[in-house]
Design a protein around this motif. Structure first.
Motif, PDB file in Angstrom:
ATOM      1  N   ILE A  92      61.757  17.677  -0.353  1.00 30.92           N
ATOM      2  CA  ILE A  92      60.475  17.951   0.290  1.00 30.92           C
ATOM      3  C   ILE A  92      59.341  17.533  -0.624  1.00 30.92           C
ATOM      4  O   ILE A  92      59.278  17.959  -1.787  1.00 30.92           O
ATOM      5  N   PHE A  93      58.457  16.695  -0.094  1.00 29.13           N
ATOM      6  CA  PHE A  93      57.195  16.414  -0.773  1.00 29.13           C
ATOM      7  C   PHE A  93      56.150  17.339  -0.156  1.00 29.13           C
ATOM      8  O   PHE A  93      55.961  17.352   1.058  1.00 29.13           O
ATOM      9  N   MET A  94      55.463  18.104  -0.999  1.00 23.18           N
ATOM     10  CA  MET A  94      54.564  19.139  -0.482  1.00 23.18           C
ATOM     11  C   MET A  94      53.208  19.066  -1.164  1.00 23.18           C
ATOM     12  O   MET A  94      53.111  18.929  -2.388  1.00 23.18           O
ATOM     13  N   THR A  95      52.154  19.180  -0.371  1.00 21.88           N
ATOM     14  CA  THR A  95      50.798  19.352  -0.901  1.00 21.88           C
ATOM     15  C   THR A  95      50.364  20.797  -0.653  1.00 21.88           C
ATOM     16  O   THR A  95      50.870  21.468   0.235  1.00 21.88           O
ATOM     17  N   GLY A  96      49.422  21.256  -1.472  1.00 23.68           N
ATOM     18  CA  GLY A  96      48.920  22.625  -1.282  1.00 23.68           C
ATOM     19  C   GLY A  96      49.858  23.697  -1.778  1.00 23.68           C
ATOM     20  O   GLY A  96      49.792  24.852  -1.326  1.00 23.68           O
ATOM     21  N   SER A  97      50.716  23.381  -2.724  1.00 27.54           N
ATOM     22  CA  SER A  97      51.755  24.326  -3.157  1.00 27.54           C
ATOM     23  C   SER A  97      51.209  25.507  -3.952  1.00 27.54           C
ATOM     24  O   SER A  97      51.900  26.514  -4.108  1.00 27.54           O
ATOM     25  N   THR A  98      49.994  25.408  -4.494  1.00 27.38           N
ATOM     26  CA  THR A  98      49.432  26.529  -5.253  1.00 27.38           C
ATOM     27  C   THR A  98      48.407  27.305  -4.432  1.00 27.38           C
ATOM     28  O   THR A  98      47.728  28.185  -4.956  1.00 27.38           O
ATOM     29  N   GLY A  99      48.287  26.987  -3.142  1.00 29.83           N
ATOM     30  CA  GLY A  99      47.372  27.708  -2.275  1.00 29.83           C
ATOM     31  C   GLY A  99      47.978  29.002  -1.767  1.00 29.83           C
ATOM     32  O   GLY A  99      49.117  29.354  -2.073  1.00 29.83           O
ATOM     33  N   PHE A 100      47.204  29.699  -0.953  1.00 27.18           N
ATOM     34  CA  PHE A 100      47.611  31.015  -0.457  1.00 27.18           C
ATOM     35  C   PHE A 100      48.888  30.910   0.372  1.00 27.18           C
ATOM     36  O   PHE A 100      49.824  31.704   0.201  1.00 27.18           O
ATOM     37  N   ILE A 101      48.955  29.939   1.265  1.00 26.09           N
ATOM     38  CA  ILE A 101      50.164  29.716   2.065  1.00 26.09           C
ATOM     39  C   ILE A 101      51.221  29.009   1.224  1.00 26.09           C
ATOM     40  O   ILE A 101      52.411  29.338   1.284  1.00 26.09           O
ATOM     41  N   GLY A 102      50.779  28.051   0.421  1.00 24.81           N
ATOM     42  CA  GLY A 102      51.719  27.224  -0.327  1.00 24.81           C
ATOM     43  C   GLY A 102      52.587  27.994  -1.303  1.00 24.81           C
ATOM     44  O   GLY A 102      53.793  27.758  -1.402  1.00 24.81           O
ATOM     45  N   LYS A 103      51.982  28.925  -2.046  1.00 23.10           N
ATOM     46  CA  LYS A 103      52.758  29.686  -3.041  1.00 23.10           C
ATOM     47  C   LYS A 103      53.887  30.470  -2.378  1.00 23.10           C
ATOM     48  O   LYS A 103      55.014  30.506  -2.882  1.00 23.10           O
ATOM     49  N   GLU A 104      53.577  31.101  -1.256  1.00 26.38           N
ATOM     50  CA  GLU A 104      54.596  31.873  -0.556  1.00 26.38           C
ATOM     51  C   GLU A 104      55.680  30.948  -0.002  1.00 26.38           C
ATOM     52  O   GLU A 104      56.873  31.294  -0.021  1.00 26.38           O
ATOM     53  N   THR A 105      55.270  29.769   0.463  1.00 21.41           N
ATOM     54  CA  THR A 105      56.247  28.812   0.979  1.00 21.41           C
ATOM     55  C   THR A 105      57.176  28.333  -0.129  1.00 21.41           C
ATOM     56  O   THR A 105      58.405  28.264   0.046  1.00 21.41           O
ATOM     57  N   VAL A 106      56.612  27.995  -1.280  1.00 20.56           N
ATOM     58  CA  VAL A 106      57.440  27.568  -2.411  1.00 20.56           C
ATOM     59  C   VAL A 106      58.387  28.690  -2.829  1.00 20.56           C
ATOM     60  O   VAL A 106      59.571  28.453  -3.109  1.00 20.56           O
ATOM     61  N   LYS A 107      57.877  29.899  -2.872  1.00 19.86           N
ATOM     62  CA  LYS A 107      58.712  31.048  -3.258  1.00 19.86           C
ATOM     63  C   LYS A 107      59.919  31.161  -2.348  1.00 19.86           C
ATOM     64  O   LYS A 107      61.047  31.405  -2.804  1.00 19.86           O
ATOM     65  N   VAL A 110      50.346  18.264  -7.485  1.00 18.89           N
ATOM     66  CA  VAL A 110      49.444  19.215  -8.139  1.00 18.89           C
ATOM     67  C   VAL A 110      48.466  18.444  -9.020  1.00 18.89           C
ATOM     68  O   VAL A 110      48.760  17.345  -9.489  1.00 18.89           O
ATOM     69  N   ARG A 111      47.311  19.033  -9.247  1.00 16.00           N
ATOM     70  CA  ARG A 111      46.342  18.386 -10.135  1.00 16.00           C
ATOM     71  C   ARG A 111      46.657  18.655 -11.597  1.00 16.00           C
ATOM     72  O   ARG A 111      46.287  17.880 -12.470  1.00 16.00           O
ATOM     73  N   SER A 112      47.312  19.792 -11.881  1.00 17.76           N
ATOM     74  CA  SER A 112      47.687  20.133 -13.255  1.00 17.76           C
ATOM     75  C   SER A 112      49.040  20.822 -13.234  1.00 17.76           C
ATOM     76  O   SER A 112      49.188  21.885 -12.623  1.00 17.76           O
ATOM     77  N   GLU A 113      50.024  20.214 -13.890  1.00 19.43           N
ATOM     78  CA  GLU A 113      51.358  20.820 -13.915  1.00 19.43           C
ATOM     79  C   GLU A 113      51.337  22.167 -14.629  1.00 19.43           C
ATOM     80  O   GLU A 113      51.959  23.134 -14.167  1.00 19.43           O
ATOM     81  N   GLN A 114      50.622  22.258 -15.730  1.00 16.47           N
ATOM     82  CA  GLN A 114      50.590  23.509 -16.489  1.00 16.47           C
ATOM     83  C   GLN A 114      50.010  24.640 -15.648  1.00 16.47           C
ATOM     84  O   GLN A 114      50.549  25.741 -15.597  1.00 16.47           O
ATOM     85  N   ARG A 115      48.879  24.350 -14.981  1.00 14.50           N
ATOM     86  CA  ARG A 115      48.277  25.374 -14.142  1.00 14.50           C
ATOM     87  C   ARG A 115      49.206  25.753 -12.990  1.00 14.50           C
ATOM     88  O   ARG A 115      49.360  26.933 -12.654  1.00 14.50           O
ATOM     89  N   ALA A 116      49.842  24.756 -12.369  1.00 15.93           N
ATOM     90  CA  ALA A 116      50.735  25.030 -11.246  1.00 15.93           C
ATOM     91  C   ALA A 116      51.900  25.917 -11.676  1.00 15.93           C
ATOM     92  O   ALA A 116      52.276  26.862 -10.963  1.00 15.93           O
ATOM     93  N   ARG A 117      52.474  25.626 -12.823  1.00 19.08           N
ATOM     94  CA  ARG A 117      53.570  26.460 -13.327  1.00 19.08           C
ATOM     95  C   ARG A 117      53.104  27.904 -13.526  1.00 19.08           C
ATOM     96  O   ARG A 117      53.795  28.852 -13.151  1.00 19.08           O
TER      97      ARG A 117
END
Length: 663
Positions: free
Chosen positions: A35-50, A63-70
């Motif tokens: 899956i290629f996903m955009t918005g993974s650190t957003g309100f919906i995205g985080k729950e979806t990734v989880k 993501v714009r920043s891997e460190q921040r996303a992690r």
């Protein structure tokens, strides 16, 4: 029962009608999923990734920043990052800002979830166009490339429920909307045009497309944690400030709502379909089964402890008033009412999808109290001092919000006192967890912190009933610790529970043992006046009071921010009202059937010997309860009333030692 099982049992009871995500993801899949996903650190995205990380899919997250996303994903509770590859890029830039190597990696995906874009209804048109239109063009181009080279199994696009696209005319063409309307923000308009572009592109290049249209998104069960304050948060902010005295539009209007875990479950299910048919899925209930604006505002007003709106005003009038200067006066943007509608939405496809998922649509009324309390607290939140614990998790027991840590063995349940919430008890909770290894749960009293107001008419009884309901979620022995008025509430809850497996620790217990002071006079004033006086008290005044309780090696962690935090939180009518009610109960002498702590005098000796009172000798507001059973172990410390907050290490040491003696 360990803390993990406690957390699961709470969530299972609350989400009885919602299938476990593992059940959703256990359906057989023909091909491996990337899956290629955009918005993974957003309100919906985080729950979806989880939820996605609980399955077998490989995830490529833009993501714009891997460190921040992690950091963001780990903080949200995403524990397994092994199947995640972070792709650095940006929706607003040409080619998504991908390197050649990253683009080669991305075209290996067979599913795209496009959920990216800033959630800000006040975005300027140029910025909104850069994010949404450029993002739509670039992701669609990527989808075309994947489909041409290796077949794209599914493109899933997330766009707001007010999008007018997705319906066709008699010729089978998508309805064209040249101008969305004056009431729409640039944010909404650009999202809608992005929706149309992706629909037309998918039809032109013949790849399967599902469009998921979430309504206004609120926090998941069990906590209702709604970090996205730009949706219903704007409405709550207006009600908080007394700027919503009427019902916008009246009973024919409504504000559709959906929890973000429901959105995520939908995306997860669609991503795993082996042969998706595509479709448009508005994520909202039928209008006739949802609260209309009058009912919704009455529910919110009750939870926020403010007067209910009277009468109704046409929605265009309110929009005109806000655009004509009302926004400058109120500080609430005109876009705060842009999601209120009188439309009904076609939900037949959504209902058919939920039938395939084996899921029924949850009633949002059950979640609204938690969502409202969370947003009310969040909108008044003052950050905790540097050095406070940050590794806790949020949960819920009964109707009460909890912070804490999982662990092994007998759990601690800690109830705070006045002028505090569970947050202020975090240093004490962390020390207890380190010393004992047990689960530790810090509970917000009803109407305090992130807990909804209780449903009882009487302040103290209502708090006791709410705590009893929370305690019923814990099977087996627990150690119940309360501070100040929280100690009296804990003691009464233990008594009414009839349980013999609840050990009771009382830190500076308060009931009818107040010394003469100004609060006795204030408590005789009308409730509204008393609440106003609490809200008007200055930060300097609170600081002078709290500084008397500091001192000692532990107290520097508070960094003199306690006064700022209480001053800010008391601007919430809900929190100020909960304080006023309990202060009146303490000082007025009107306690109904509750006889303070005197019932402990009648405790059997063996029962009393398993309890503990820790008393700060320097307390000037309260004296030691005269009716306390002398068999209860009493430890005196040379501090004032708030020693559990300021001298938390010493307090934790005392409690841990007591814990060893009552096993």
């Amino acid at each position: 029962m360990n803390a993990h099982n406690i957390h699961v049992s709470i969530e299972d009871k609350i989400t009885a009608n919602i299938p476990n995500v593992n059940q959703v993801m256990s359906k057989p899949d023909i091909t491996a999923t990337t899956i290629f996903m955009t918005g993974s650190t957003g309100f919906i995205g985080k729950e979806t990734v989880k939820q996605l990380t609980q399955g077998d899919a490989q995830l490529l997250l833009l993501v714009r920043s891997e460190q921040r996303a992690r950091t963001v994903l780990k903080a949200y509770g995403v524990k397994d990052l092994d199947r995640i590859t972070f792709i650095t890029g940006d929706l607003s830039t040409l080619g998504l800002g991908l390197t050649a190597a990253d683009r080669e990696r991305v075209v290996e995906a067979n599913v795209i979830i496009h959920a990216g874009g800033t959630m800000d209804v006040t975005l300027e048109r140029k910025v909104a166009e850069q994010i949404f239109m450029n993002g739509a063009r670039e992701v669609a181009q990527l989808a075309q490339e994947i489909h041409r080279t290796r077949r794209l199994r599914h493109f899933i696009h997330v766009v707001g429920f007010m999008s007018p696209y997705g319906q066709r005319n008699e010729q089978g063409d998508y309805l064209q909307v040249d101008h969305v309307g004056d009431q729409e923000s640039a944010y909404e308009e650009m999202k809608f045009h992005a929706d149309l572009h992706i629909r037309e592109h998918a039809e032109q290049h013949n790849y399967p497309l599902s469009v998921v249209n979430p309504s206004t998104v609120v926090g998941p069960r069990p906590t209702g944690e709604t970090e996205q304050t730009g949706g219903i948060g704007l409405l709550i902010q207006a009600i908080q400030r007394g700027l919503m005295p009427v019902v916008p539009g009246g009973s024919s209007y409504w504000l559709p709502l959906v929890e973000n875990d429901i959105v995520a479950q939908t995306l997860v299910f669609l991503s795993r379909e082996a042969a998706p048919a595509g479709g448009t899925y508005p994520l909202l209930a039928r209008k006739e089964e949802s609260p209309n604006m009058k009912e919704l505002l009455h529910l919110l007003a009750h939870e926020l402890d403010v007067p209910k709106p009277i009468g109704a005003v046409p929605l265009p009038w309110i929009q005109w008033a806000m655009k004509s200067g009302g926004t400058r006066i109120s500080g609430v943007p005109a876009e705060s009412v842009s999601f209120i509608t009188n439309r009904s939405f076609p939900v037949q496809e959504t209902e058919a999808l939920f039938t395939r998922m084996g899921q029924s649509w949850p009633d949002i009324r059950e979640q609204l109290p938690l969502v409202t309390a969370d947003l009310d607290y969040r909108l008044r939140y003052t950050p905790l001092p540097e050095g406070f614990p940050t590794d806790y998790i949020r949960s819920r027991s009964g109707d009460m919000a909890m912070l804490g840590w999982e662990g092994e063995g007998e759990p601690w349940i800690i109830v705070h006192g006045l002028l505090q919430s569970a947050d202020e008890m975090l240093p004490l909770g962390e020390q207890l967890r380190k010393r004992t290894g047990n689960p530790v749960w810090l509970i917000d009293l009803a109407g305090f912190g992130r807990s909804p107001v209780h449903q009882g008419d009487e302040a103290f009884d209502g708090q006791v009933d709410a705590l009893l309901k929370a305690l019923n979620e814990f099977d087996g022995p627990v150690k119940l610790v309360g501070h100040s008025i929280g100690a009296a509430i804990a003691a009464e809850a233990q008594k009414r529970s009839g349980r013999t497996d609840i050990r009771l620790g009382l830190l500076q217990p308060v009931a009818s043992n107040s010394n003469p002071n100004v609060l006795r006079w204030i408590s005789r004033l009308p409730r509204g006046v008393m609440r106003s006086l609490l809200r008007l008290r200055s930060e300097k005044s609170w600081n002078r009071m709290f500084i008397a309780y500091s001192g000692g090696e532990d107290s520097n962690v508070m960094d003199h921010t306690m006064a700022k935090r209480i001053r800010s939180s008391l601007q919430s009518p809900r929190i100020a009202g909960a304080h006023a009610d309990l202060l009146r109960w303490i000082h007025s002498g009107q306690r109904g059937s509750v006889n303070s702590l005197s019932w402990m005098k009648e405790w059997a000796d063996d029962h009393a010997k398993n309890a503990l009172v820790v008393w700060g000798k320097e307390d000037r507001e309260y004296h030691y309860p005269r009716d306390m059973n002398p068999q209860i172990k009493r430890i005196e410390v040379p501090y004032g009333h708030y020693f559990p907050t300021f001298q938390y290490k010493e307090t934790a040491a005392i409690l841990a030692e007591w814990s060893d003696t009552v096993r």
